[in-house]
Structures are given as C-alpha cells and as structure tokens.
Design an enzyme around this catalytic site. Structure first.
Site, PDB file in Angstrom:
ATOM      1  N   LYS A 116      75.688  27.318  61.111  1.00 19.42           N
ATOM      2  CA  LYS A 116      74.784  26.423  61.840  1.00 19.42           C
ATOM      3  C   LYS A 116      73.492  26.173  61.052  1.00 19.42           C
ATOM      4  O   LYS A 116      73.187  26.901  60.084  1.00 19.42           O
ATOM      5  CB  LYS A 116      74.480  27.038  63.213  1.00 19.42           C
ATOM      6  CG  LYS A 116      75.698  27.080  64.146  1.00 19.42           C
ATOM      7  CD  LYS A 116      75.309  27.609  65.532  1.00 19.42           C
ATOM      8  CE  LYS A 116      76.474  27.562  66.497  1.00 19.42           C
ATOM      9  NZ  LYS A 116      76.090  28.024  67.856  1.00 19.42           N
ATOM     10  N   TYR A 151      80.003  19.026  71.009  1.00 18.07           N
ATOM     11  CA  TYR A 151      79.770  19.994  72.090  1.00 18.07           C
ATOM     12  C   TYR A 151      79.935  19.360  73.482  1.00 18.07           C
ATOM     13  O   TYR A 151      79.396  19.886  74.461  1.00 18.07           O
ATOM     14  CB  TYR A 151      78.393  20.627  71.947  1.00 18.07           C
ATOM     15  CG  TYR A 151      78.349  21.738  70.917  1.00 18.07           C
ATOM     16  CD1 TYR A 151      79.010  22.949  71.137  1.00 18.07           C
ATOM     17  CD2 TYR A 151      77.659  21.596  69.728  1.00 18.07           C
ATOM     18  CE1 TYR A 151      78.982  23.978  70.202  1.00 18.07           C
ATOM     19  CE2 TYR A 151      77.622  22.621  68.776  1.00 18.07           C
ATOM     20  CZ  TYR A 151      78.285  23.807  69.029  1.00 18.07           C
ATOM     21  OH  TYR A 151      78.263  24.827  68.113  1.00 18.07           O
ATOM     22  N   PHE A 181      71.769  24.523  78.630  1.00 16.35           N
ATOM     23  CA  PHE A 181      71.386  24.641  77.228  1.00 16.35           C
ATOM     24  C   PHE A 181      71.899  23.480  76.369  1.00 16.35           C
ATOM     25  O   PHE A 181      71.689  23.468  75.156  1.00 16.35           O
ATOM     26  CB  PHE A 181      71.890  25.974  76.647  1.00 16.35           C
ATOM     27  CG  PHE A 181      73.377  26.182  76.749  1.00 16.35           C
ATOM     28  CD1 PHE A 181      74.239  25.645  75.803  1.00 16.35           C
ATOM     29  CD2 PHE A 181      73.924  26.918  77.796  1.00 16.35           C
ATOM     30  CE1 PHE A 181      75.610  25.827  75.887  1.00 16.35           C
ATOM     31  CE2 PHE A 181      75.299  27.106  77.893  1.00 16.35           C
ATOM     32  CZ  PHE A 181      76.143  26.553  76.931  1.00 16.35           C
ATOM     33  N   THR A 237      77.830  35.893  71.612  1.00 22.00           N
ATOM     34  CA  THR A 237      76.986  34.698  71.479  1.00 22.00           C
ATOM     35  C   THR A 237      75.525  35.071  71.241  1.00 22.00           C
ATOM     36  O   THR A 237      74.847  34.474  70.408  1.00 22.00           O
ATOM     37  CB  THR A 237      77.106  33.852  72.768  1.00 22.00           C
ATOM     38  OG1 THR A 237      78.481  33.583  73.019  1.00 22.00           O
ATOM     39  CG2 THR A 237      76.344  32.547  72.639  1.00 22.00           C
ATOM     40  N   ASN A 269      72.136  30.942  66.682  1.00 20.88           N
ATOM     41  CA  ASN A 269      72.973  32.131  66.480  1.00 20.88           C
ATOM     42  C   ASN A 269      73.912  32.045  65.275  1.00 20.88           C
ATOM     43  O   ASN A 269      74.979  32.632  65.266  1.00 20.88           O
ATOM     44  CB  ASN A 269      73.722  32.472  67.766  1.00 20.88           C
ATOM     45  CG  ASN A 269      74.654  31.373  68.208  1.00 20.88           C
ATOM     46  OD1 ASN A 269      74.689  30.310  67.594  1.00 20.88           O
ATOM     47  ND2 ASN A 269      75.414  31.629  69.259  1.00 20.88           N
ATOM     48  N   HIS A 282      79.246  29.022  64.597  1.00 24.65           N
ATOM     49  CA  HIS A 282      80.135  28.585  65.687  1.00 24.65           C
ATOM     50  C   HIS A 282      81.534  29.115  65.412  1.00 24.65           C
ATOM     51  O   HIS A 282      81.924  29.293  64.259  1.00 24.65           O
ATOM     52  CB  HIS A 282      80.186  27.049  65.721  1.00 24.65           C
ATOM     53  CG  HIS A 282      81.295  26.514  66.587  1.00 24.65           C
ATOM     54  ND1 HIS A 282      81.159  26.353  67.946  1.00 24.65           N
ATOM     55  CD2 HIS A 282      82.573  26.136  66.283  1.00 24.65           C
ATOM     56  CE1 HIS A 282      82.306  25.889  68.444  1.00 24.65           C
ATOM     57  NE2 HIS A 282      83.172  25.744  67.462  1.00 24.65           N
ATOM     58  N   GLU A 337      88.789  20.787  66.929  1.00 28.11           N
ATOM     59  CA  GLU A 337      87.528  20.867  66.190  1.00 28.11           C
ATOM     60  C   GLU A 337      87.757  20.693  64.691  1.00 28.11           C
ATOM     61  O   GLU A 337      86.920  20.105  63.987  1.00 28.11           O
ATOM     62  CB  GLU A 337      86.838  22.204  66.484  1.00 28.11           C
ATOM     63  CG  GLU A 337      86.364  22.302  67.931  1.00 28.11           C
ATOM     64  CD  GLU A 337      85.815  23.671  68.306  1.00 28.11           C
ATOM     65  OE1 GLU A 337      85.426  23.840  69.471  1.00 28.11           O
ATOM     66  OE2 GLU A 337      85.767  24.586  67.443  1.00 28.11           O
TER      67      GLU A 337
HETATM   68  P1  ADP Z   1      80.002  30.677  71.606  1.00 30.14           P
HETATM   69  O1  ADP Z   1      79.335  29.923  70.472  1.00 30.14           O
HETATM   70  O2  ADP Z   1      79.849  32.185  71.438  1.00 30.14           O
HETATM   71  O3  ADP Z   1      81.430  30.264  71.836  1.00 30.14           O
HETATM   72  P2  ADP Z   1      79.310  29.157  73.983  1.00 30.14           P
HETATM   73  O4  ADP Z   1      80.522  28.330  73.706  1.00 30.14           O
HETATM   74  O5  ADP Z   1      79.146  29.749  75.337  1.00 30.14           O
HETATM   75  O6  ADP Z   1      79.157  30.343  72.924  1.00 30.14           O
HETATM   76  O7  ADP Z   1      78.012  28.287  73.709  1.00 30.14           O
HETATM   77  C1  ADP Z   1      77.948  27.371  72.624  1.00 30.14           C
HETATM   78  C2  ADP Z   1      76.620  27.527  71.931  1.00 30.14           C
HETATM   79  O8  ADP Z   1      75.583  27.086  72.814  1.00 30.14           O
HETATM   80  C3  ADP Z   1      76.219  28.950  71.558  1.00 30.14           C
HETATM   81  O9  ADP Z   1      76.792  29.390  70.349  1.00 30.14           O
HETATM   82  C4  ADP Z   1      74.708  28.843  71.473  1.00 30.14           C
HETATM   83  O10 ADP Z   1      74.294  28.235  70.239  1.00 30.14           O
HETATM   84  C5  ADP Z   1      74.413  27.882  72.608  1.00 30.14           C
HETATM   85  N1  ADP Z   1      74.106  28.593  73.851  1.00 30.14           N
HETATM   86  C6  ADP Z   1      74.990  29.155  74.715  1.00 30.14           C
HETATM   87  N2  ADP Z   1      74.364  29.723  75.759  1.00 30.14           N
HETATM   88  C7  ADP Z   1      73.032  29.518  75.548  1.00 30.14           C
HETATM   89  C8  ADP Z   1      71.858  29.864  76.274  1.00 30.14           C
HETATM   90  N3  ADP Z   1      71.919  30.555  77.417  1.00 30.14           N
HETATM   91  N4  ADP Z   1      70.664  29.465  75.772  1.00 30.14           N
HETATM   92  C9  ADP Z   1      70.580  28.780  74.603  1.00 30.14           C
HETATM   93  N5  ADP Z   1      71.662  28.422  73.878  1.00 30.14           N
HETATM   94  C10 ADP Z   1      72.874  28.781  74.327  1.00 30.14           C
HETATM   95 MG    MG Z   2      82.162  28.441  72.493  1.00 33.21          MG
END
Ligand code: ADP
Ligand code: MG
Length: 139
Positions: free
Chosen positions: A11, A51, A59, A93, A114, A117, A128
């Site tokens: 990212k 997304y 978020f 996450t 974070n 992805h 994707e």
């Molecule tokens: P992952 O990337 O672990 O699969 P998710 O699919 O739940 O997680 O969420 C997609 C992305 O959205 C996350 O990687 C993170 O960058 C962002 N995200 C998710 N939850 C939050 C949150 N509570 N606050 C801010 N950003 C978030």
């Molecule tokens: Mg996800």
C-alpha cells in the site's frame, strides 16, 4: 482444493516509505513466488472500484483517499493454499493485533495505514488479479 494464487498490494504507506523491497524479501523467504507485479498511482475512482465491497462502511472514504494518495504495488503471488498462507504471513488488519513476525506487525503504522492488502478468498483473488493484471493473473 484451495487455489495457489492471491493478490497482494504493497500500500502507499509502505511503498512510499521504501519498504517494498523488505516486504517482498520477507514474502519470498516464506516461499511466495511473484507471478505479476506493477507500480501504479490509483485515481480515487480506481481505488473506489477496487474497494467497492466496502462501500458504505465507516472507513470507506478514508480507505479510498489513502489508497489513491500515492503509488502502490499490486502483486500476484503463488504458493500452496495462497490466500490463507498470505493472510497468515501479513497478520491481523490492525498491526496492534498482528502476530509477531507478520508483515503488518513489522511494517504497518495503523489499522488504516496497514502496509499491505490481501485477498480474502480464491474468488476474490481471481477478481482482484484481473482488476490489476487482466488475464495475465490467471495464466
Ligand atoms: P483486510 O485488509 O485485513 O482484509 P478489511 O477487508 O476488513 O481488512 O478492510 C480493508 C482495509 O480497510 C484494511 O486493510 C484497512 O486498510 C482499512 N480498514 C479496515 N477497517 C478499518 C478501520 N476500522 N479504520 C480504518 N481503516 C480500516
Ligand atoms: Mg479484506
């Protein structure tokens, strides 16, 4: 049988901080093989489309703004049981909850920023992969 490919993105936080090489080395050391790679700076429309599954979540706007804030590096990675293996390698996450030694524990700043992805299913990995690489992700 679980598939052997997944879609990863380094990212904009991690790519911009010059951590791409370390993250790729970390993943290669765990047996992930790079099938496709590119660098691109997504528009807000492209990040929003990628997304779209999260549209309406609190978020979403922050996520789209972040993912279009600078260049990122999508990768198609290959390993046995790739989706599960890669998600185990990157950790939870929120880096505060990620296990020791995972990519997010090592390189992520926050739950939003974070570092990486990862696809959450074989179907989404294919979808994707097509989003960034077209049919090259499937060969
Ligand atoms: P992952 O990337 O672990 O699969 P998710 O699919 O739940 O997680 O969420 C997609 C992305 O959205 C996350 O990687 C993170 O960058 C962002 N995200 C998710 N939850 C939050 C949150 N509570 N606050 C801010 N950003 C978030
Ligand atoms: Mg996800």
């Amino acid at each position: 049988m679980a598939g052997n490919r997944t879609l990863a993105i380094i990212k904009p936080d991690a790519f911009g901080a010059g951590k791409a090489g370390k993250i790729i080395a970390h993943l290669e050391a765990q047996g992930f093989k790079i099938i496709c790679a590119r660098v691109l700076h997504m528009t807000t429309a492209e990040a929003g489309a990628f997304y779209a599954v999260h549209k309406g979540r609190p978020f979403y706007d922050e996520l789209v703004t972040f993912m279009s804030s600078g260049p990122c590096m999508p990768l198609v990675l290959e390993k046995a049981d790739a989706v599960a293996a890669y998600r185990a390698a990157i950790g939870a996450t929120d880096p505060a909850e990620a296990a020791e030694g995972t990519v997010r524990k090592l390189y992520a700043e926050s739950k939003g920023r974070n570092a990486v992805h990862g696809s959450d299913s074989d179907d989404n990995a294919r979808h994707e992969g097509m989003f960034f690489f077209g049919a090259a992700a499937l060969i």
